[in-house]
Design an enzyme around this catalytic site. Structure first.
Site, PDB file in Angstrom:
ATOM      1  N   HIS A 180      -6.337  -3.510  -7.201  1.00 51.65           N
ATOM      2  CA  HIS A 180      -5.694  -3.407  -8.523  1.00 51.65           C
ATOM      3  C   HIS A 180      -6.457  -4.174  -9.610  1.00 51.65           C
ATOM      4  O   HIS A 180      -6.145  -4.041 -10.787  1.00 51.65           O
ATOM      5  CB  HIS A 180      -4.258  -3.935  -8.469  1.00 51.65           C
ATOM      6  N   ASP A 216      -4.228   2.599   0.703  1.00 50.94           N
ATOM      7  CA  ASP A 216      -3.085   1.723   0.462  1.00 50.94           C
ATOM      8  C   ASP A 216      -1.944   2.572  -0.126  1.00 50.94           C
ATOM      9  O   ASP A 216      -2.182   3.627  -0.717  1.00 50.94           O
ATOM     10  CB  ASP A 216      -3.510   0.635  -0.530  1.00 50.94           C
ATOM     11  N   HIS A 218      -0.279   1.969  -2.684  1.00 52.74           N
ATOM     12  CA  HIS A 218      -0.378   1.971  -4.143  1.00 52.74           C
ATOM     13  C   HIS A 218      -1.757   2.462  -4.609  1.00 52.74           C
ATOM     14  O   HIS A 218      -2.761   2.219  -3.937  1.00 52.74           O
ATOM     15  CB  HIS A 218      -0.142   0.561  -4.685  1.00 52.74           C
ATOM     16  N   ASP A 305       0.764  -1.026   3.827  1.00 55.17           N
ATOM     17  CA  ASP A 305       2.082  -0.881   3.192  1.00 55.17           C
ATOM     18  C   ASP A 305       2.559   0.566   3.163  1.00 55.17           C
ATOM     19  O   ASP A 305       3.613   0.867   2.594  1.00 55.17           O
ATOM     20  CB  ASP A 305       2.115  -1.515   1.791  1.00 55.17           C
TER      21      ASP A 305
HETATM   22 ZN   LIG Z   1      -0.278  -1.690  -1.882  1.00 52.98          ZN
END
Ligand SMILES: [Zn+2]
Length: 360
Positions: A180, A216, A218, A305
């Site tokens: 991120h 991931d 996200h 995740d």
């Molecule tokens: Zn994540």
């Protein structure tokens, strides 16, 4: 600093023990104990301050499951500077001390973000710089944040080095995660982008085409942002639809790169509740795109995740599925450095990661 090994639940120990010899035989794993030094107390989550989810128990769970690791050598800041500008590195390095010097308790966290008509003003207060160099309120800077982030990136460079030297695959237990973080901003528990630094290091080492596969839960908005205009680094991501999930503003299917990078970004968002059927279809599309790109090297941003039991995510991937996913990635036949990103179901994180590595 001496690093203790936390006691694993007996079921994890039993399953991890069975996996341990397999993983050790198949893959070199890299980790530096200084990555534990980052331990913010809390984060702003859904409107309330909660215990920080990206805590040192995460890597401890993985270490218990994967067995022995190697320490990275220190390659200095030069590889970081190929991605992150000097002023940003200095900010991450000094923010906590400046926060303390301003008389503040707790961890350094911003509260004003320059969204509109931002100008390069002289930002004297630490609060102003926290807004300038971050994108959210879930990424506080604590006393050990710089050291942990620095060694997280060195760990990624060590795994890359092993692959460049001929290993079929290697694992970097990066923590904090990185995907991120943009060139000059922190976000989503990430401060330095290890995948981006590794990609640039691979190019510096003579590889001309690098693919990054981000799996991931996200979207890896920072990695995408860094390479959005580049045609020599392919970014492919499978993630939760940003219409419903963090980071909201990036990761939509119509983001495909720009300029020389047009077509070198592929986003495959999936709805909440996706299981191996939906994820597997997206993985087929992702792997086909990677194969078309014909890279010299693959970097895999691996987040656990996507697991059914993850406390902050909503896919339904099971532990045994991770080996299947990894085998399909491995079938590309590319030299692959695997970099740890997220994963917050700490009791299962070690087993999930060991299962993924075993697939290689
Ligand atoms: Zn994540």
């Amino acid at each position: 600093m001496t690093v203790g090994v936390t006691a694993a639940p007996s079921w994890l120990y039993a399953s991890a023990h069975a996996d341990r010899s397999k993983v050790r035989l198949l893959m070199r794993c890299f980790w530096d104990a200084r990555q534990l030094l980052h331990a913010p107390a809390q984060e702003l989550h859904n409107g309330a301050f909660m215990p920080f989810a990206e805590h040192p128990g995460r890597p401890r769970s993985i270490l218990d499951a994967i067995g022995p690791t190697e320490a990275p050598r220190d390659q200095g800041e030069a590889p970081l500077l190929r991605v992150h500008p000097r002023d940003y590195l200095d900010f991450v390095k000094n923010a906590f001390a400046e926060w303390r010097a301003a008389g503040r308790p707790g961890d350094a966290a911003g509260y004003v973000w320059p969204v509109v008509r931002r100008r390069p003003l002289r930002l004297e207060r630490i609060d102003a710089r926290l807004g300038r160099y971050s994108m959210d309120a879930s990424t506080p800077i604590a006393e050990g944040t710089w050291d942990a982030s620095y060694w997280s990136v060195q760990t990624a460079l060590a795994a890359l080095g092993a692959v460049l030297a001929g290993e079929r695959a290697a694992f970097a237990l990066c923590r904090p995660p990185g995907h991120h973080a943009g060139a000059d901003y922190a976000g989503g528990y990430c401060y330095l982008n290890a995948a981006a630094v590794a990609a640039e290091a691979a190019i510096e080492a003579g590889r001309s085409r690098v693919a990054i596969l981000d799996i991931d839960y996200h979207h890896g908005n920072g990695t995408q942002d860094i390479f959005y205009d580049r045609g020599d680094v392919l970014f492919v991501s499978i993630h939760a639809d940003p219409a419903t999930d963090y980071p909201f503003y990036w990761g939509h299917a119509d983001e495909m790169g720009a300029g020389a990078g047009e077509g070198a970004t592929l986003n495959l968002p999936l709805p909440r509740g996706a299981d191996m059927t939906g994820f597997g279809d997206a993985l087929d599309a992702a792997l086909a795109r990677v194969a078309d790109f014909a890279p010299d090297l693959l970097l895999c941003s691996y987040g656990a995740d996507t697991f059914s039991g993850d406390p902050i995510s909503f896919f339904r991937i099971e532990t045994a599925d991770y080996a299947v996913i990894a085998r399909r990635i491995a079938a590309l036949g590319l030299p692959t450095a695997i970099l740890m990103e997220g994963g917050y179901a700490v009791d299962a994180l070690g087993a999930n990661t060991a299962a993924f590595l075993s697939g290689f």
